[in-house]
Design an enzyme around this catalytic site. Structure first.
Site, PDB file in Angstrom:
ATOM      1  CE  LYS A  38      -4.356   2.332   2.735  1.00  0.00           C
ATOM      2  NZ  LYS A  38      -4.754   1.724   3.808  1.00  0.00           N
ATOM      3  CB  SER A 113      -8.489   3.535   3.196  1.00  0.00           C
ATOM      4  OG  SER A 113      -7.336   3.241   3.507  1.00  0.00           O
ATOM      5  CB  SER A 137      -8.262   0.622   5.446  1.00  0.00           C
ATOM      6  OG  SER A 137      -9.243   2.270   5.790  1.00  0.00           O
TER       7      SER A 137
END
Ligand SMILES: [Zn+2]
Lengths: 432, 474
Positions: A38, A113, A137
């Site tokens: 990420k 996310s 997330s």
């Protein structure tokens, strides 16, 4: 001996913000395993933006602890994945560089996310991915994309190098297509790190076991209540029946603190974010300040242009919550509510081994469907309690509605990540 | 109105002299190095970096808390103080807010009216921000550079109750505090910028003014004296005193009002989520304090038999006390007198610290004085020569070498006797006066011998010799 792997994915879902065409990797338990990271996790020499304009061009001079561990284990880090800016969102639509699409239906969001990480794994662009979970997330995009995602117990994985959004809530965690692979990845990244004072010396070296005979599962009524799509509730209840058929015992509970959880979560995360993101003032990050202006004016101009709308909204909310005269009414009150959530979990966990329910109240939204921020926040209601309490939680696919996946969330006791992994593994082995 | 009390409270920031910074492993020894060379992701505040508490800094702060008789909190906590400033790398400073490390202490000082207890409100730990270097002239300069070498240096902030009653008392408090910190070996007062003071000052019954930015010991008394005069003058003219923050302008010795927007901050304190609360109760027990200034003063009186006044002076700084103890064996009383009454004055005059005086040379000097080989006047001359040589960067000469070079040795007994006899022969009138019972004549004769030997004889001794000689002649 270092080996080289070429990585040229057909990224039609915009999972990646950066890809590494020639990846060097070494020997170790993850030798040659392709890992997507990420974009809020620092990678030495590789641009790390948090999907924000304000960090465009920022190349960290150091590796996050998990990245160093992955490299040591021989993993091939193939790229950095898209996300909601600084982790603020549930759909990955809040990226300054455009949304990621759901590989199962490109008209839908992948969740957020960590949407880029989930989409990359779900579409087979890489083997596994690393995400971060502040209020769901990892679990939300895992549920929306039909993969497995774990939010570890707070303190089990070092956050050193994770660009902080809400320090007291978030954890870095593994994402994979199956539980066994996730477990392998987790064993590499878990453990104590002196550079993160909140880590605990609890390494993970567990082999998932499908034997859940006698496992006590708590069902929390509020997880099936208002706001939860009845069809999602239906699929999850069938999954619970499957677990019962494998020898688990199910018992019902209520969790009164759930009605404060969402507000406690948003007050806490926005407060911490307002402080964490204050350093992005244009002096060291961003395109550069207008030196003709006073530094105060130049700062606000830079921050107004560099941050997206949702980020600015949360910074303002958090700044307000911490302001003199409001601190007691907001931040402090949120901490009291947070303690109530912990107490509720503790009470239920005196009786049961794990708690199970849906990960998300619904299946993946259509792109642009959740345009009202409040509606978007409501989608986090089932994932935030685990972050508020710091307990581990995993999402494992448990069925489909209209050919879109539904996630089964299993929440565990502190440092009993092993048990929820076993439960998820048992369910997965039974097949859907 | 003149008799209205002056009320002063101090907030003192001291850099702790740990080897590494407060929250990372970077070295604190940056003063001779290029800007931004003592930095890492943590003290640069790079995204993703996290603070790691330096245990040594906590130990140092605990020592200070114990030495100042504070109550150490069972659980203290780090908080974030949020504000924007270019040299503040994270846009917040990690400090302690509502749960400081230590509270409710006291320090005994030599106050305006005798011994006085100054109450300590709190002691807390924090990190130093970076440093802005303004290029170009004044505040309209072209640009500002930021040096993060200083960012993350551990600081303690010591806050006193408003117990001080004059600028002089404030200085005395600081001197005592500095000595205490030096004795604890947690602070190096000679490092530039190692101490910064904010002072709250008011005239009883009027508003309180905060004076910021005082960065030297001498500056504190200067700033406070200026401020007392300013406030009293305002009151005398019947004008009100505004509650405000003022800055001390060291170069001009004045305070100026600072009403800039940047001062009006709401710091939005909240607990630092990346650090755990500090629990130090068991640790505190195991910390042993070294001998502190008051105890050392008592010991000097007891062990060396020095006067109370000398003992106070000699224990006023760690290095001075150590210097004295190293030269005392030569002769405790002479060493005390010559250190406190002569050496310190000569050092002050040259803006020197005690380090300037080589201990072995001073010891040698004391021995020369003790053995009566030189007069006091010669000893002072030797002291000055040595310090001047140090100032010029020369290796200083040994006292004996100076004595030989300048012929400062006290005349030998034979030589003295010869001169006494010469004078008696040369001054028949004075001799006659002596026999006539005029005692002033003896003084005159002593003076004549002194002249002959250029002052290198002891007048008392000459007196005896002359008397013996003259009385024998009768
Ligand atoms: Zn550093």
């Amino acid at each position: 001996m270092a080996k080289i792997l070429s990585f040229t994915p057909d990224d039609s879902v915009h999972a990646f913000l950066t890809t590494i065409p020639e990846v060097t990797y070494g020997e170790g338990p993850l030798s040659g395993v392709t890992v997507a990271v990420k974009d809020n996790i620092s990678t030495k020499g590789i641009e790390t933006t948090c999907a924000s304009k304000i960090l465009k061009g920022y190349i960290p001079p150091y590796d996050a602890h998990v990245v160093a561990l992955l490299k040591d284990a021989g993993a091939a880090i193939v790229g950095k994945t898209n996300m909601d800016e600084f982790g603020m969102g549930t759909t990955t639509e809040n990226s300054a560089f455009g949304p990621t699409l759901n590989p199962l239906d490109k008209n839908r969001v992948p969740g957020g996310s960590s949407g880029g990480s989930a989409a990359a794994v779900a579409s087979g662009l890489c083997d596994v991915a690393i995400g971060s979970d502040t209020g769901g997330s990892i679990r939300c995009p895992a549920a929306f994309c039909g993969i497995v995602g774990l939010k570890p117990t707070y303190g089990r994985v070092s956050r050193y190098g994770l660009i902080a959004y809400a320090n007291s809530l978030e954890q870095i965690g593994p994402m994979a297509r199956d539980v066994k692979t996730l477990s392998r990845l987790y064993s590499v990244i878990a453990g104590h790190d002196p550079r993160d004072a909140t880590t605990v010396n609890k390494p993970y070296s567990h082999e998932p076991s499908a034997n859940i005979e006698g496992l006590k599962i708590g069902i929390v009524e509020e997880f099936f209540g208002e706001g939860v799509n009845p069809r999602v509730a239906e699929v999850v209840k069938e999954a619970l029946a499957t677990l019962e058929s494998l020898g688990a015992v199910v018992k019902s509970y209520t969790m009164p603190s759930m009605k404060y959880a969402l507000s406690a979560y948003y007050v806490t995360c926005t407060s911490e974010a307002s402080s964490n993101l204050a350093r992005f003032d244009g002096v060291r990050y961003g395109p550069g300040l207008d030196s003709a202006k006073s530094w105060h004016d130049a700062y606000s101009e830079q921050r107004k242009e560099g941050f997206g709308k949702e980020v600015r909204r949360r910074i303002i909310l958090g700044t307000f919550s911490l302001a003199a005269g409001y601190y007691g009414r907001y931040y402090q009150k949120a901490q009291t509510a947070r303690q109530m959530v912990r107490d509720d979990f503790e009470r239920i966990f005196r009786d049961v081994d794990v708690i199970a329910g849906p990960t998300m109240p619904d299946i993946a939204f259509r792109l642009g469907e959740k345009s009202d921020p409040l509606q978007m926040y409501l989608a986090d209601i089932l994932t935030v309690p685990a972050n508020l309490a710091g307990v581990p939680a995993i999402s494992v696919p448990c069925g489909k509605i209209d050919s879109m996946p539904v996630g089964l969330q299993i929440i565990g006791k502190y440092f009993d990540d092993e048990k929820i992994i076993d439960t998820a593994f048992a369910f997965e082995q039974e097949g859907v | 109105m003149e008799d209205r009390e002056t009320i002063i409270g101090l907030e003192i920031h001291c850099q702790l002299n740990t080897k590494s910074k407060m929250f990372c492993g970077c070295s604190t020894d940056f003063r001779d190095n290029e800007p931004n060379t003592h930095t890492c992701p943590v003290c640069l505040g790079l995204p993703g970096s996290m603070p790691m508490v330096n245990k040594r800094a906590i130990e140092f702060a605990l020592k200070v808390g114990k030495a100042l008789n504070c109550t150490i909190r069972e659980e203290s906590e780090f908080s974030r103080k949020n504000y924007f400033y270019p040299d503040l790398n994270k846009a917040y400073q990690i400090t302690q807010y509502d749960k400081p490390l230590a509270e409710w202490g006291k320090l005994l000082i030599d106050g305006d009216n005798g011994e006085k207890e100054v109450k300590i409100t709190r002691i807390h730990l924090e990190e130093d921000p970076g440093r802005s270097v303004h290029m170009g002239t004044t505040d309209r300069g072209k640009y500002t550079l930021v040096d993060y070498n200083r960012a993350g240096i551990p600081l303690i902030e010591i806050v006193t109750e408003p117990d001080l009653r004059s600028p002089k008392e404030a200085r005395k408090f600081l001197n005592k505090l500095r000595a205490t910190l030096e004795y604890l070996n947690v602070f190096d007062s000679e490092k530039e910028g190692s101490l910064r003071v904010d002072a709250n000052i008011s005239i009883k019954g009027s508003e309180r003014v905060e004076v910021k930015n005082i960065s030297s010991y001498k500056g504190v008394e200067k700033a406070l004296t200026f401020e007392v005069t300013r406030q009293r003058n305002l009151l005398r003219r019947g004008q009100p005193i505004a509650r405000e923050t003022r800055h001390f302008v060291e170069t001009r010795g004045i305070t100026t009002s600072s009403r800039s927007k940047e001062e009006e901050n709401d710091y939005r304190y909240f607990p630092e989520p990346d650090l755990l609360p500090l629990r130090v109760s068991s640790w505190v027990e195991s910390i042993e304090l070294p001998e502190l200034p008051d105890a050392r003063r008592e010991r000097f009186i007891r062990q060396y038999g020095v006067s109370a006044e000398h003992a106070k002076t000699l224990t006023g700084g760690l290095k001075l006390a150590e210097f004295y103890e190293s030269v005392a064996p030569a002769d405790p009383a002479l060493a005390a007198t010559w250190t406190a009454d002569y050496l310190l004055g000569e050092l002050n005059y040259r803006d020197f610290t005690i380090d300037a005086m080589p201990e072995d040379l001073f010891r040698e000097l004391i021995k020369l004085i003790k053995s009566n080989a030189i007069t006091d006047k010669s000893a002072v001359e030797i002291l000055r020569i040595i310090l001047d040589e140090v100032k010029e960067g020369k290796g200083p000469e040994h006292p004996q070498a100076i004595v030989d070079r300048l012929g400062l040795a006290k005349s030998s007994e034979d030589l003295v006797m010869k001169m006494v006899e010469e004078v008696v022969a040369e001054q028949p009138a004075a001799v006659a006066d002596y026999y006539a019972g005029k005692m002033q004549a003896l003084n005159f004769l002593v003076g004549q011998v002194m002249k002959k030997c250029r002052g290198r004889a002891d007048p008392g001794h000459l007196n005896t010799l002359l008397k013996e000689l003259l009385d024998k002649k009768v």
